[in-house]
Structure formats: structure tokens, C-alpha cells
Design a protein around this motif. Structure first.
Motif, PDB file in Angstrom:
ATOM      1  N   ARG A  27       2.602  -5.166   6.606  1.00  0.00           N
ATOM      2  CA  ARG A  27       2.009  -4.159   5.710  1.00  0.00           C
ATOM      3  C   ARG A  27       0.680  -4.666   5.145  1.00  0.00           C
ATOM      4  O   ARG A  27       0.391  -5.863   5.175  1.00  0.00           O
ATOM      5  N   THR A  30      -1.969  -5.337  -1.079  1.00  0.00           N
ATOM      6  CA  THR A  30      -2.285  -4.322  -2.083  1.00  0.00           C
ATOM      7  C   THR A  30      -2.801  -4.973  -3.349  1.00  0.00           C
ATOM      8  O   THR A  30      -2.094  -5.757  -3.998  1.00  0.00           O
ATOM      9  N   GLY A 162       6.207   1.703   0.656  1.00  0.00           N
ATOM     10  CA  GLY A 162       6.274   0.604   1.627  1.00  0.00           C
ATOM     11  C   GLY A 162       5.860   1.094   3.012  1.00  0.00           C
ATOM     12  O   GLY A 162       5.065   0.451   3.711  1.00  0.00           O
ATOM     13  N   LEU A 193       5.523  -4.297  -4.182  1.00  0.00           N
ATOM     14  CA  LEU A 193       4.433  -4.105  -3.217  1.00  0.00           C
ATOM     15  C   LEU A 193       3.058  -4.436  -3.783  1.00  0.00           C
ATOM     16  O   LEU A 193       2.056  -4.259  -3.111  1.00  0.00           O
TER      17      LEU A 193
END
Ligand SMILES: NC(=O)c1ccc[n+]([C@@H]2O[C@H](COP(=O)([O-])OP(=O)(O)OC[C@H]3O[C@@H](n4cnc5c(N)ncnc54)[C@H](OP(=O)(O)O)[C@@H]3O)[C@@H](O)[C@H]2O)c1
Length: 246
Positions: A27, A30, A162, A193
Motif C-alpha cells: 500500500r 500515508t 486500506g 494506516l
């Protein structure tokens, strides 16, 4: 390691933030950029403006140069009248020199799709705005959204954050800058996250009863480590990373 910088002249605001951001497995990384009053308030009269001045305004603008995509909650777009991302020419050239697009696109997270499609955000030529929504979005608005933006449907009743970060990485966006607001930020943090929080503390109290992050019911806590701080006049610029991400 934590570094402290004291500045009485206006410093190069972006320099302490221009650090490597290796994305976690599967991912995008962030980071969030927020400003708060001393009591933690995130807005005054529904707007960020009174909390942010001088170097923080500069930081807000320039931080976008570090992002592959800027993600923002729909209520912030509505309240702040968001427009497309703009950057100085030299920052755009620096991005291109490192293989990025001149400007990062803006992506609005929304279930209602209650957005002003005639606004500059969706009508100005240039980098197209993205809309990230879920299957429960109203079908008629979804069709309209597709006429004005690139639409990602991620999740059923709400946007699965997510999965959104996975999807963004799959599109080559490995660094996501979240500009809030508190609802979106709280959901990201509660889902584990949020990798980085850049927080400006402004010497002011008494704004709206709205904290910088609204934790959803049942959301847990997460720990952060201070990586950099800068004192400019009475304003504190703080950069934290999630603990255990050495
Ligand atoms: N101090 C700061 O740095 C800062 C930064 C940003 C904003 N603000 C202030 O914060 C206020 C707005 O913040 P806010 O907390 O009310 O709202 P917000 O976080 O900007 O936006 C909330 C909206 O985002 C959408 N959303 C968020 N998570 C979602 C999910 N998982 N799935 C689907 N949609 C999702 C929903 O949009 P829909 O309603 O369209 O479904 C939701 O109502 C404003 O007053 C603004 O000035 C302050």
C-alpha cells in the motif's frame, strides 16, 4: 532520530519534510498535514484560515510537491471550496526531473458524491481530479461523477481506506498526502494506516469544538515518534512518524 530547528527568519519550510518515504508492503505511504490551535482545534468558524498563516500557509502549499496524490475528505472540499493543486514552476520542474508528474492529482473521498461538479476542481483543464467512493453511493450521482472525474469505487458501505491505499499504489501513487479533514484523518489513524503526521501548532485557542482527528467509535490508539520540530516565532512545526517504522 529527532532534530530540533529554531528559526527567527522564514526558513525553507519544505526542507525538513523532504525525506525518504518507503511505502509499506502492498500500500501507499500515508502522510497527513494538519494545523491545530493550542487546544487542538482544527477550524475557526468552519475554516482553517484563521489557524494558518505565514510559514504554515507556505508549508501547506509546498507539501503537495512531496505527494504522488493529495487525498481529502469531501466535507473539507465543500467547506474550504477546494480548487486544483498548484505549485511553483521550479517545484513542478523538480518533480518532473525525478520522474513524477508536474502536479499531483487531488482525490476526494466521499460516499454521498455531493460535490460541485461546476467548481474549478472538476472543470479546470489540467490534472484531472479523482473521486474515491463506495458501492453504496447514489447511482444517479455516480453516473454524473463519471462525467467529471476519474472515479474509483473501493468498498461497499463506505470507502475501505486500506483497499484505497492498495489501489492507489497499484496506480503508481506510492506517497499519499492526506489534507484531512478530521473525520477522514481519524478513520485512517484508527485503521493503522497513518504513517506520518505533520502537525503545526498555532498559538491560538478557542476555535470550533473539532479536534484535528475524530476517532470513530471503538477506534484504538496508535503511537508516533517525533522526527523533527521547528520553532518559528510562537508556532511549532512537528513531524511525527508511526512508531516502529525504523
Ligand atoms: N486544521 C486542519 O488542518 C484541517 C484540515 C482539513 C479540514 N479542516 C476542517 O475540518 C472541517 C471538515 O472536516 P470533517 O471532519 O467535517 O470532514 P472531512 O474529513 O473533510 O470529510 C468527511 C467526509 O469525507 C467522506 N468520507 C470520509 N471517510 C470516508 C469513508 N471511509 N468512506 C466514504 N466517505 C468518507 C464523507 O463524505 P460525504 O459526506 O460526501 O459522504 C464524509 O462526510 C472543516 O471545517 C475544515 O475547515 C481542518
Amino acid at each position: 532520530m529527532h532534530e530540533l530547528t529554531k528559526s527567527t527568519t522564514v526558513p525553507d519550510m519544505l526542507a525538513p519534510y523532504d525525506v525518504p518515504r518507503p511505502h509499506p508492503e502492498g500500500r501507499a505511504w500515508t502522510m497527513a498535514n494538519m494545523v491545530a490551535g493550542l487546544d487542538g482545534t482544527a477550524a475557526v468558524g468552519g475554516r482553517v484560515g484563521p489557524l494558518s498563516e505565514g510559514p504554515d500557509v507556505e508549508l501547506f502549499r509546498l507539501m503537495r510537491a512531496l505527494a504522488d496524490v493529495v487525498v481529502v475528505g469531501a466535507e473539507t472540499v465543500r467547506k474550504e471550496g477546494y480548487g486544483p493543486v498548484r505549485l511553483p514552476e521550479e517545484r513542478q520542474a523538480a518533480r518532473v526531473a525525478t520522474g513524477r508528474t508536474p502536479l499531483p492529482p487531488l482525490a476526494v473521498v466521499t460516499r454521498s458524491l455531493d460535490l460541485d461538479w461546476e467548481s474549478a476542481l472538476f472543470s479546470e483543464a489540467g490534472t484531472p481530479t479523482m473521486v474515491i467512493t463506495c458501492a453504496a453511493a447514489p447511482a444517479d450521482r455516480l453516473a454524473r461523477a463519471r462525467d467529471h472525474a476519474e472515479v474509483l469505487v473501493v468498498g461497499e458501505e463506505s470507502v475501505d481506506l486500506g483497499a484505497m491505499l492498495q489501489e492507489l499504489l497499484g496506480r503508481g501513487f506510492s506517497t499519499v498526502l492526506c489534507e484531512g479533514g478530521p473525520t477522514l484523518l481519524g478513520r485512517l489513524a484508527a485503521s493503522g494506516l497513518l504513517d506520518e503526521l505533520c502537525l503545526t501548532l498555532t498559538p491560538l485557542m478557542g476555535g470550533d469544538p473539532l479536534p484535528v482527528a475524530l476517532t470513530p467509535e471503538g477506534g484504538g490508539t496508535s503511537a508516533y515518534q517525533l522526527r523533527h520540530s521547528l520553532v518559528h516565532d510562537s508556532t511549532l512545526f512537528l513531524r511525527y512518524e508511526a512508531a516502529g517504522r525504523e
